[in-house]
Scaffold this active site. Structure first.
Site, PDB file in Angstrom:
ATOM      1  NE  ARG A  45     -11.294  -6.367  14.100  1.00 36.25           N
ATOM      2  CZ  ARG A  45     -10.743  -6.186  15.114  1.00 36.25           C
ATOM      3  NH1 ARG A  45     -10.297  -7.316  15.921  1.00 36.25           N
ATOM      4  NH2 ARG A  45     -10.097  -4.835  15.520  1.00 36.25           N
ATOM      5  CE  LYS A  81     -14.976  -3.101  15.371  1.00 35.36           C
ATOM      6  NZ  LYS A  81     -14.165  -1.784  15.693  1.00 35.36           N
ATOM      7  CG  ASP A 118     -11.775  -2.754  12.918  1.00 36.73           C
ATOM      8  OD1 ASP A 118     -11.851  -2.012  13.823  1.00 36.73           O
ATOM      9  OD2 ASP A 118     -11.831  -4.043  13.400  1.00 36.73           O
ATOM     10  CB  THR A 153      -6.112   8.322  16.005  1.00 32.78           C
ATOM     11  OG1 THR A 153      -7.374   7.734  15.305  1.00 32.78           O
ATOM     12  CG2 THR A 153      -5.741   7.171  17.128  1.00 32.78           C
ATOM     13  N   GLY A 189       3.858   6.653  14.239  1.00 35.44           N
ATOM     14  CA  GLY A 189       4.608   7.394  13.518  1.00 35.44           C
ATOM     15  C   GLY A 189       4.358   8.843  13.533  1.00 35.44           C
ATOM     16  CG  ASP A 206       6.964  -1.167  13.262  1.00 41.69           C
ATOM     17  OD1 ASP A 206       6.058  -0.370  13.413  1.00 41.69           O
ATOM     18  OD2 ASP A 206       6.460  -2.157  12.682  1.00 41.69           O
ATOM     19  NE  ARG A 211       5.815   0.708   8.718  1.00 44.38           N
ATOM     20  CZ  ARG A 211       4.689  -0.021   8.308  1.00 44.38           C
ATOM     21  NH1 ARG A 211       3.970  -0.357   9.304  1.00 44.38           N
ATOM     22  NH2 ARG A 211       4.286  -0.326   7.316  1.00 44.38           N
ATOM     23  CG  ASN A 264      -8.587  -0.323  19.788  1.00 47.96           C
ATOM     24  OD1 ASN A 264      -9.270   0.428  20.386  1.00 47.96           O
ATOM     25  ND2 ASN A 264      -8.787  -0.228  18.369  1.00 47.96           N
TER      26      ASN A 264
HETATM   27  P1  NAI Z   1      -0.957   0.381  11.660  1.00 49.80           P
HETATM   28  O1  NAI Z   1      -0.931  -1.010  11.132  1.00 49.80           O
HETATM   29  O2  NAI Z   1      -0.647   1.504  10.534  1.00 49.80           O
HETATM   30  O3  NAI Z   1       0.433   0.490  12.665  1.00 49.80           O
HETATM   31  C1  NAI Z   1       0.698  -0.789  13.584  1.00 49.80           C
HETATM   32  C2  NAI Z   1       2.271  -0.763  13.612  1.00 49.80           C
HETATM   33  O4  NAI Z   1       2.656  -1.558  14.728  1.00 49.80           O
HETATM   34  C3  NAI Z   1       2.889  -1.247  12.295  1.00 49.80           C
HETATM   35  O5  NAI Z   1       4.033  -0.716  11.820  1.00 49.80           O
HETATM   36  C4  NAI Z   1       3.278  -2.615  12.912  1.00 49.80           C
HETATM   37  O6  NAI Z   1       4.349  -3.251  12.045  1.00 49.80           O
HETATM   38  C5  NAI Z   1       3.592  -2.507  14.187  1.00 49.80           C
HETATM   39  N1  NAI Z   1       3.796  -3.535  15.090  1.00 49.80           N
HETATM   40  C6  NAI Z   1       2.816  -4.979  14.653  1.00 49.80           C
HETATM   41  N2  NAI Z   1       3.404  -5.645  15.913  1.00 49.80           N
HETATM   42  C7  NAI Z   1       4.392  -5.156  16.537  1.00 49.80           C
HETATM   43  C8  NAI Z   1       5.151  -5.541  17.541  1.00 49.80           C
HETATM   44  N3  NAI Z   1       4.876  -6.789  18.238  1.00 49.80           N
HETATM   45  N4  NAI Z   1       5.929  -4.651  18.397  1.00 49.80           N
HETATM   46  C9  NAI Z   1       6.208  -3.375  17.643  1.00 49.80           C
HETATM   47  N5  NAI Z   1       5.364  -3.071  16.732  1.00 49.80           N
HETATM   48  C10 NAI Z   1       4.501  -3.819  16.066  1.00 49.80           C
HETATM   49  O7  NAI Z   1      -2.108   0.699  12.455  1.00 49.80           O
HETATM   50  P2  NAI Z   1      -2.513   2.109  13.329  1.00 49.80           P
HETATM   51  O8  NAI Z   1      -3.544   2.547  12.309  1.00 49.80           O
HETATM   52  O9  NAI Z   1      -1.311   3.019  13.298  1.00 49.80           O
HETATM   53  O10 NAI Z   1      -3.164   1.625  14.515  1.00 49.80           O
HETATM   54  C11 NAI Z   1      -2.091   1.373  15.735  1.00 49.80           C
HETATM   55  C12 NAI Z   1      -2.940   0.817  16.752  1.00 49.80           C
HETATM   56  O11 NAI Z   1      -3.817   1.895  17.195  1.00 49.80           O
HETATM   57  C13 NAI Z   1      -3.868  -0.599  16.794  1.00 49.80           C
HETATM   58  O12 NAI Z   1      -4.027  -1.203  17.865  1.00 49.80           O
HETATM   59  C14 NAI Z   1      -5.150   0.167  16.231  1.00 49.80           C
HETATM   60  O13 NAI Z   1      -6.341  -0.684  16.641  1.00 49.80           O
HETATM   61  C15 NAI Z   1      -5.340   1.379  17.166  1.00 49.80           C
HETATM   62  N6  NAI Z   1      -6.173   2.539  16.861  1.00 49.80           N
HETATM   63  C16 NAI Z   1      -5.995   2.883  15.563  1.00 49.80           C
HETATM   64  C17 NAI Z   1      -6.842   4.023  15.181  1.00 49.80           C
HETATM   65  C18 NAI Z   1      -6.799   4.763  13.684  1.00 49.80           C
HETATM   66  O14 NAI Z   1      -7.238   5.783  13.743  1.00 49.80           O
HETATM   67  N7  NAI Z   1      -5.973   4.468  12.924  1.00 49.80           N
HETATM   68  C19 NAI Z   1      -8.054   4.512  15.946  1.00 49.80           C
HETATM   69  C20 NAI Z   1      -8.197   3.698  17.168  1.00 49.80           C
HETATM   70  C21 NAI Z   1      -7.370   2.868  17.874  1.00 49.80           C
END
Ligand code: NAI
Length: 359
Positions: A45, A81, A118, A153, A189, A206, A211, A264
């Protein structure tokens, strides 16, 4: 603000390595929580912190979460980490220089810890680190890595939703069920698409309204205000955006039967698991639900799994959840309590001799 000494003293993990990069003013932290199951791995991170001690505390918390995640999903890796506590997010040559310094630090650890992407680090960054060490994962596919973990995921969360529906209704079939997805980025998505393909009614929100609208159109669903998604009447609320979204201020507003999402650290505090149970809402522990990312990265890059093995292990997320739900029902305790028992049992079974929260 926390001092580094205070952070290290109160941690139950194995080792904290701190090195300062004077050129960039960055504190580089590697936190190894446990090596009971295998060499430690976890994300890198990059962030601005109030103090180096806060960076160490964050690395500790995230590292312990990796121990849980690997143990509970049966991957023979230890929790670790890394954090780069930067004065501001670097770009260009400064970023490359910092990543090389961090790569040298990893190389000097000789495999004790390997890093992956991360927050604020990408597969391109991992390619740069790989110029200095082999102990780096989630490089781009062009550089021998496995690329984005998000599709796996999302598949894992999909299995988790189906298992939860099976527990609640007797059938895993999402057809005709309503699922509200909070955050429709890389994971949310794709989850929305999987559920819509199953015939579920999908409601999305979102912070990025465009989006949300685009995903809603693609899944023939509905986009709602991000502040209101938790109040949406539904079978499953799937938090797939920021952490800390389930707490005393949101739980009374929930109108779902279960919370199953990728985000998370969904709970504002551990007590919220019991609050959810008391409210009659089933919570799928986040570090089980979102373990598809580590199954993908570790499985394909470190453990030599085939796509078939990976698919089986992703489906296993649903089986693990069913076990957690049954044990929680039988004992009358929260699902978090059972998940915590489960990872400790798995570490103990592997002959954990050190600390890592088992004693
Ligand atoms: P991402 O950044 O692609 O998507 C997150 C989305 O949440 C974005 O579209 C953002 O605009 C939206 N967002 C932010 N604040 C918001 C709110 N207050 N209300 C509604 N929407 C909001 O991230 P990703 O990769 O999809 O990860 C999503 C979650 O899953 C995170 O918490 C991440 O830590 C967790 N995660 C992801 C993994 C992965 O493989 N990408 C693996 C394990 C956990």
């Amino acid at each position: 603000m926390t001092s580094i000494e205070a952070a290290v003293e109160r941690w139950d993990g194995r080792m904290t390595i701190v090195e300062r990069d004077p050129g960039s003013g960055t504190w580089m932290v590697v936190a190894v929580h446990s090596t009971a199951l295998g060499p430690a791995a976890g994300g890198l991170r990059m962030a601005v912190y109030p103090s180096p001690g806060d960076a160490v505390t964050d690395a500790h918390r995230l590292s312990a979460a990796m121990t849980r995640k690997f143990a509970v999903c049966g991957v023979p890796m230890g929790g670790g980490k890394a954090v780069l506590a930067v004065p501001s997010l670097p770009t260009g040559a400064a970023r490359v220089a910092l990543l090389h310094r961090f790569g040298d630090l990893l190389a000097s650890l000789g495999g004790l810890f390997g890093c992956a992407t991360d927050m604020n680090t990408t597969s391109d960054d991992m390619d740069v680190i790989a110029e200095r060490t082999e102990f780096v994962y989630s490089r781009t596919t062009g550089h021998g890595g496995s690329g984005s973990t998000a599709p796996a995921t999302a598949q894992g969360v999909h299995h988790a939703v189906r298992a939860t529906l099976a527990h609640l209704t007797g059938s895993p079939d999402p057809a005709g069920r309503r699922v509200a997805v909070q955050g429709v980025g890389a994971v949310g998505g794709k989850l929305a698409v999987h559920l819509a393909a199953d015939g579920a009614e999908v409601v999305v929100a979102d912070a990025d309204r465009a989006r949300a609208e685009a995903v809603a159109t693609a899944v023939k669903g509905r986009a709602v205000d991000p502040d209101r998604i938790v109040e949406e009447p539904c079978d499953v609320l799937a938090p797939c955006g920021p952490g800390g979204v389930i707490g005393p201020s949101t739980i009374p507003r929930l109108r779902c039967r279960a919370v199953v999402g990728a985000a998370n650290n969904q709970l504002a505090s551990e007590e919220d698991a019991e609050r959810l149970r008391a409210a009659g809402i089933l919570w799928a522990p986040d570090y089980v639900v979102n373990s598809g990312g580590v199954l993908y990265g570790a499985g394909l890059e470190m453990l030599g799994w085939t796509e078939d093995v990976l698919a089986e292990r992703l489906a296993g997320i649903g089986d693990t959840l069913l076990e957690i739900y049954e044990r929680a029902d039988a004992a009358g305790v929260s699902t978090l309590e059972v998940a915590e028992q489960l990872w400790r049992e798995r570490l103990a079974a592997a002959g954990e001799r050190g600390r890592a929260g088992t004693g």
